[in-house]
Design an enzyme around this catalytic site. Structure first.
Site, short mmCIF file in Angstrom:
data_model
loop_
_atom_site.label_atom_id
_atom_site.label_comp_id
_atom_site.label_asym_id
_atom_site.label_seq_id
_atom_site.Cartn_x
_atom_site.Cartn_y
_atom_site.Cartn_z
N ASN A 146 9.98 -0.89 -1.88
CA ASN A 146 9.15 -1.07 -3.06
C ASN A 146 9.07 -2.56 -3.37
OD1 ASN A 146 7.80 -0.99 -5.48
ND2 ASN A 146 9.11 0.58 -6.40
N ASN A 151 2.92 -1.41 -9.44
CA ASN A 151 1.92 -0.43 -9.01
C ASN A 151 2.51 0.95 -8.75
OD1 ASN A 151 3.20 -0.53 -6.52
ND2 ASN A 151 1.56 -1.63 -5.47
N ASP A 152 3.75 1.18 -9.21
CA ASP A 152 4.39 2.48 -8.97
C ASP A 152 3.56 3.62 -9.55
OD1 ASP A 152 6.40 1.12 -7.75
OD2 ASP A 152 7.94 1.57 -9.24
N GLY A 171 7.68 5.07 -4.72
CA GLY A 171 7.26 3.73 -5.09
C GLY A 171 7.14 2.72 -3.97
N ASP A 173 5.56 0.60 -0.96
CA ASP A 173 4.18 0.12 -0.93
C ASP A 173 3.95 -0.89 0.19
OD1 ASP A 173 5.47 -2.16 -1.99
OD2 ASP A 173 4.97 -1.59 -4.05
N ASP A 338 -4.13 12.19 13.61
CA ASP A 338 -3.38 13.36 13.15
C ASP A 338 -4.07 14.65 13.60
OD1 ASP A 338 -1.27 14.46 11.27
OD2 ASP A 338 -3.06 15.27 10.32
N GLU A 367 -2.31 13.27 18.31
CA GLU A 367 -1.20 14.19 18.10
C GLU A 367 -1.62 15.59 18.56
OE1 GLU A 367 1.57 15.90 14.44
OE2 GLU A 367 -0.60 15.71 14.21
#
Length: 626
Positions: A146, A151-152, A171, A173, A338, A367
């Protein structure tokens, strides 16, 4: 007379409100991609233009533009009047510019939208992708560090930070990753693959990023588009490329499209959940029926992940352009896709061809979570196939080898089980277009960490890691593995994606500095740091061929060889020390030259090839042949 005056006043009122509505609509008229570039291999770009605040269907407007060497190829209406497709043709000699697109209605009202065409970065088309010279560090950004506590939380977004909840946002980032790029570089990693960073405005479990609600915006709780591009630039200055995780199969159920779809067939099954069977085999089954294939390919992954219909030509083009946009904007070295095979099969062919046409050296890894190498290999470019399917996908995740590694080190050795599982899997490499481009790994963000897979046994763990760093392919290591992070072994994603120690203010244990790490954690980190940095400067590993011998008596021997160098790797699974007669390996060892030595790369101890090797219990020894 009074009636006429009333009618005139009413008309003035309507005109004023219409003018106000159109003025506000001007600000809300949007296009995706949000901007584009000149000088691309693809000379056309499709803009998905949207507004829900125009009193007339967008398809009723005449569209024109003021631009130099750019023209409107065509305008396509969709069954939702809030959208149109605007197809621009950009001449090869067009220069960077901001064009003005004008929308004129028969009523006399007009709308205007500026659109920027930028110049490409020098050498953009020729960017190098990741290769076997690299080792990929997989990060769950919310759980790594974090770096910006401000910006949490975001007041406009649904889920708030809750570090005490295993499935909540914690949190981490982009700034946190930037702050520790020096650590990643010093450890010896050369690529970073992050779980998705795009906006995920979901009520819960939004931290993982796989429920996209905006394909062109970084989630503000992670940072911004500009900060992401800065992260890539700083990473590159540290010798690290960045791989973006993209999702082509599904999006988040809170995506604006779910309330206002461009067309009724944009999403499979509309807004009604119908789950996929997850039966990837149906695509290849010669006895399969189309209904089974459709149930797999068109079903939603989970109720919060609607399945996008890539058979819709304009959604397909949107997804092609979305991937190209991020590569070009951020300067990426590759993509990880993905749930690769869940998307429409022909779309995947078109998508990979489009990206490789734009970036011939780009690496894309898909994947395909199958332990059957025949199914995994099907998707890789140049693999021999049972049909005429065309794929330009450079790489796939080597799930067959991941499973084989776990079985090899944990199973009892018999004629069909144990250590030979590795041998058998690698013996199937003839199925692949290029097995040296496969991404090899012991774990990832969706499975138990490699340490609990190895029953939290440090010896078995290090055997697995040494194998992964010396076998063919491109190794990927999950964040925290370098200090032997474990989990409860029950597969809970919130636990296996635990916070990296030291990434949060006030953390007592710090994996970045080594503070308060256990002796075992320090030992593992030191060993892996050595191996990662050794590997970078070892051409036999990064650019050499693999030759192996059938395992005998719990011992597996293989060589990595290059014109400049030869490396011998000996894996002893036995719980006791073993003596190894080198005569068996005469094809790879010059036994006629008794002065040739085997030099242990970890402690520099030397052995002549005329003597038997003593291999410690449950260990992997790596030698350079000199």
């Amino acid at each position: 007379m009074q009636l006429i005056i009333k009618r005139l006043l009413l008309l003035v009122f309507i005109a004023l409100n219409l003018s106000s509505s159109l003025a506000s609509a001007q600000g809300k008229l949007s296009a995706e991609p949000p901007h584009w570039w000149v000088g691309m291999a693809h000379e056309q770009v499709e803009l998905l233009v949207y507004s829900n605040d125009v009193p007339y269907p967008l398809g009723e407007f005449n569209v024109s533009l003021s631009a130099d060497r750019v023209k409107i190829e065509n305008v396509i209406t969709l069954d939702n009047p809030h959208y149109i497709i605007l197809n621009l043709f950009i001449f090869p000699d067009a220069s960077s510019q901001t064009i003005e697109i004008t929308f004129s209605h028969a009523s006399g009202e007009t709308l205007s939208m500026p659109y920027t065409l930028s110049a490409r970065a020098p050498g953009s088309a020729d960017r190098a992708g990741f290769t076997a010279k690299d080792v990929i560090y997989l990060i769950a950004p919310d759980r790594f560090a974090n770096g910006d506590t401000t910006n949490d939380n975001n007041e406009t977004m649904l889920e708030k930070v809750d570090r005490n909840y295993k499935g909540g946002r914690h949190g981490g980032d982009i700034q946190g990753m930037i702050d520790h790029l020096d650590y990643i570089s010093q450890m010896g990693f050369t690529q970073v693959w992050t779980m998705p960073l795009l906006e995920n405005d979901m009520q819960k479990y939004s931290y993982h990023g796989y429920s996209t609600t905006d394909f062109f915006e970084i989630d503000p709780r992670f940072g911004s588009n500009a900060l992401y591009r800065e992260f890539v630039e700083i990473a590159q200055s540290n010798g690290i490329g960045v791989i973006k995780d993209v999702i082509l199969n599904h999006m988040g159920s809170n995506h604006p499209w779910m309330k206002d779809m461009p067309s009724s067939d944009w999403i499979n099954h509309g807004t009604t959940f119908k789950g996929t069977t997850h039966t990837r085999e149906s695509l290849h089954d010669p006895h399969s029926v189309q209904a089974d294939i459709d149930e797999f390919a068109k079903g939603w992954f989970v109720p919060t992940m609607p399945d996008m219909n890539q058979q819709h030509p304009h959604l397909a083009q949107y997804l092609i352009q979305y991937a190209i946009w991020w590569i070009e904007y951020a300067g990426l070295s590759g993509l990880r896709v993905d749930t690769y095979s869940y998307s429409d099969k022909q779309f995947l062919s078109n998508w990979t061809q489009a990206l490789i046409r734009e970036y011939p050296n780009l690496t894309i890894v898909g994947e395909e979570w199958s332990v059957n190498p025949a199914i995994t290999a099907y998707w890789q470019a140049d693999s021999p196939r049972y049909d005429d399917y065309v794929s330009s996908l450079p790489s796939v995740m080597d799930f067959p080898l991941q499973v084989a590694l776990s079985q090899a080190l944990l199973e009892e050795d018999t004629w069909a089980t144990g250590i030979r599982k590795i041998y058998d899997t690698l013996a199937s490499d003839f199925l692949y277009g290029d097995p040296y481009k496969l991404v090899v790994f012991g774990d990832n963000h969706d499975m138990n960490r490699i340490m609990p897979q190895m029953n939290n046994d440090e010896s078995l763990f290090m055997m697995a890691m040494k194998f992964l760093l010396t076998t063919r392919g491109i190794p990927q290591i999950f964040y925290g593995t370098e200090i032997g992070m474990s989990d409860q072994g029950d597969g809970d994603h919130g636990i296996l994606r635990a916070d990296f120690p030291g990434g949060w203010p006030g953390d007592v244990v710090n994996g970045f500095t080594g503070a308060e790490l256990s002796e075992r954690e320090k030992r593992i980190q030191k060993q892996l740091k050595f191996l990662l940095n050794w590997r970078k400067n070892t051409p036999a590993i990064t650019d050499g061929k693999l030759t192996h011998y059938f395992p005998k008596d719990g011992i597996y021997v293989y060589f990595r060889h290059h014109e400049q160098q030869r490396i011998m790797v000996v894996l002893n699974k036995n719980k006791s020390k073993q003596s190894l007669d080198l005569a068996r390996f005469k094809e790879m060892l010059p036994l006629e030259q008794p002065s040739i030595e085997l030099v242990n790369i970890e402690n520099n101890s030397r052995f002549t090839i005329s003597q038997d090797l003593s291999i410690p219990a449950q260990s992997v020894m790596i030698f350079e042949v000199k």
